[in-house]
Scaffold this motif. Sequence first.
Motif, PDB file in Angstrom:
ATOM      1  N   PRO A 160     -35.846 110.195 -26.539  1.00 14.03           N
ATOM      2  CA  PRO A 160     -35.563 108.738 -26.560  1.00 14.03           C
ATOM      3  C   PRO A 160     -36.340 107.899 -27.415  1.00 14.03           C
ATOM      4  O   PRO A 160     -37.228 107.962 -27.735  1.00 14.03           O
TER       5      PRO A 160
ATOM      6  N   PRO B 277     -40.947 105.169 -24.019  1.00 11.27           N
ATOM      7  CA  PRO B 277     -40.475 106.336 -23.600  1.00 11.27           C
ATOM      8  C   PRO B 277     -41.599 107.560 -23.048  1.00 11.27           C
ATOM      9  O   PRO B 277     -41.172 108.193 -22.042  1.00 11.27           O
TER      10      PRO B 277
ATOM     11  N   GLY C 277     -34.790 101.904 -28.146  1.00 14.73           N
ATOM     12  CA  GLY C 277     -33.750 102.551 -27.690  1.00 14.73           C
ATOM     13  C   GLY C 277     -32.294 101.946 -28.080  1.00 14.73           C
ATOM     14  O   GLY C 277     -32.361 101.087 -28.348  1.00 14.73           O
TER      15      GLY C 277
ATOM     16  N   ASP D 100     -29.417 110.632 -24.836  1.00 12.17           N
ATOM     17  CA  ASP D 100     -30.606 111.265 -25.502  1.00 12.17           C
ATOM     18  C   ASP D 100     -30.902 112.666 -24.814  1.00 12.17           C
ATOM     19  O   ASP D 100     -30.047 113.182 -23.863  1.00 12.17           O
TER      20      ASP D 100
ATOM     21  N   SER E 144     -31.949 107.056 -23.599  1.00 10.85           N
ATOM     22  CA  SER E 144     -33.283 106.936 -22.975  1.00 10.85           C
ATOM     23  C   SER E 144     -33.217 107.272 -21.377  1.00 10.85           C
ATOM     24  O   SER E 144     -34.172 106.823 -20.736  1.00 10.85           O
TER      25      SER E 144
END
Length: 418
Positions: free
Chosen positions: A33, A67, A130, A154, A273
Amino acid sequence: MKLDALINAKEHAAKFMIDDITKICTTMPKRDPGSEGEKMVSEYFKKICLEEYGCEKAEVEAFKEHPWSFFGWMWITFTLTLLAAALCFFQVGVLSVISIIFTVIGWAICLIQFGAYIPLVDKFFPEKTGHNMWATKKPSGEVKYRVLFCGHSDAVWEWPVNYALGGVGFEGHMVIAAIGTLFYLAIAIMQLAGVNPETVHSLCLWGLIFVPFEIGMYFMWSWWDPEKDKRHIVDGANDNLSGCYMGLAVLKELKEQGIELENTEFGVICAGSEEAGLRGSMAWCEAHKNEFDDVPTFIYSFDTIYDPKFLMANYRDLNGTTKTDAALCDLFMKCADELGISCSKGMVPPLGGATDGAAFVKAGMRSASITGLNHKLENYYHTRLDTYSNMNEKGLADCYAVSCKVLEYIENGYMEGK
């Protein structure tokens, strides 16, 4: 309108998915991510949608996120609960109260950050950017319906315990650690209730059995030096390039076979993400709030399309707390039955996490969650075994065929009034 030609191309479509996923996994950077790899694959998807699959519109959209927070909350929670356990040994009233407060705060963070996917502690972790990609293709006539197939592009940091012990060991570790926090919470309450100090001290010593499991929670995901050592990021071929390619394969077959839908705008969302707590799909919903209210819009979220035995329409998502669109799930089940393809009715269970479908539902959109994995986790899930050489052609083909049948039904007005 019949889409039999599209459905009958399921083996061809599945082979394409595996070939293209192999290309991504072997030629592009890892896609954790907020990484360059996540951005690169989003740009690749945009390119093929515009240049090869006939989409009129394709966008890559950036969003800010934190993340590491999605798993990093464990560091906060278990630091608090380990401190709470240590305070119990002193058997001092005020320290027992503090122990209880630490445990309650730790559990609140767990339930809010992981249980509900609400970004409670995100700001305590580094910010990254992201990327989402989404694309749409207009029908030949008036747009009466819109269908979007979603996957996430991701891939996750490896879960070492799941790789070593499988899902039973992974989830067992978490459960034992959680019991340990509640065990010391009970001891702190007993101290305040005036239970015999010797009994309390003995229980405190027995509780040390849980401490290694709680310390182990600091290492439930491979956070160590991910920028330098990308081996700790899995390929994510099944979870979840497979989900992205459900929609991309449909676009490809429509273009190659010269099929134009008459009244349904079809598109794909390749969210970034998801492994950071649905941050990409949440950002997409926020960016496009009320944008698709012009016609009935239906979103199918696909996640980890692997084993055909476990193809499932999930009527609840997000650790079992969120209802998905029952009519869309029913339609998927109906189409699977008509094609003679096995599909179960189920849910994403507690400790099972979520699919992007939960974000769409929470944003007020009509969405169903489709998975193809054993919810009793197997050792390929979130580990180095989730690679392009470990994909299931039949699992992909079956899900693709059912999805095309769903598109046919919606194109022919089946969801009108439902």
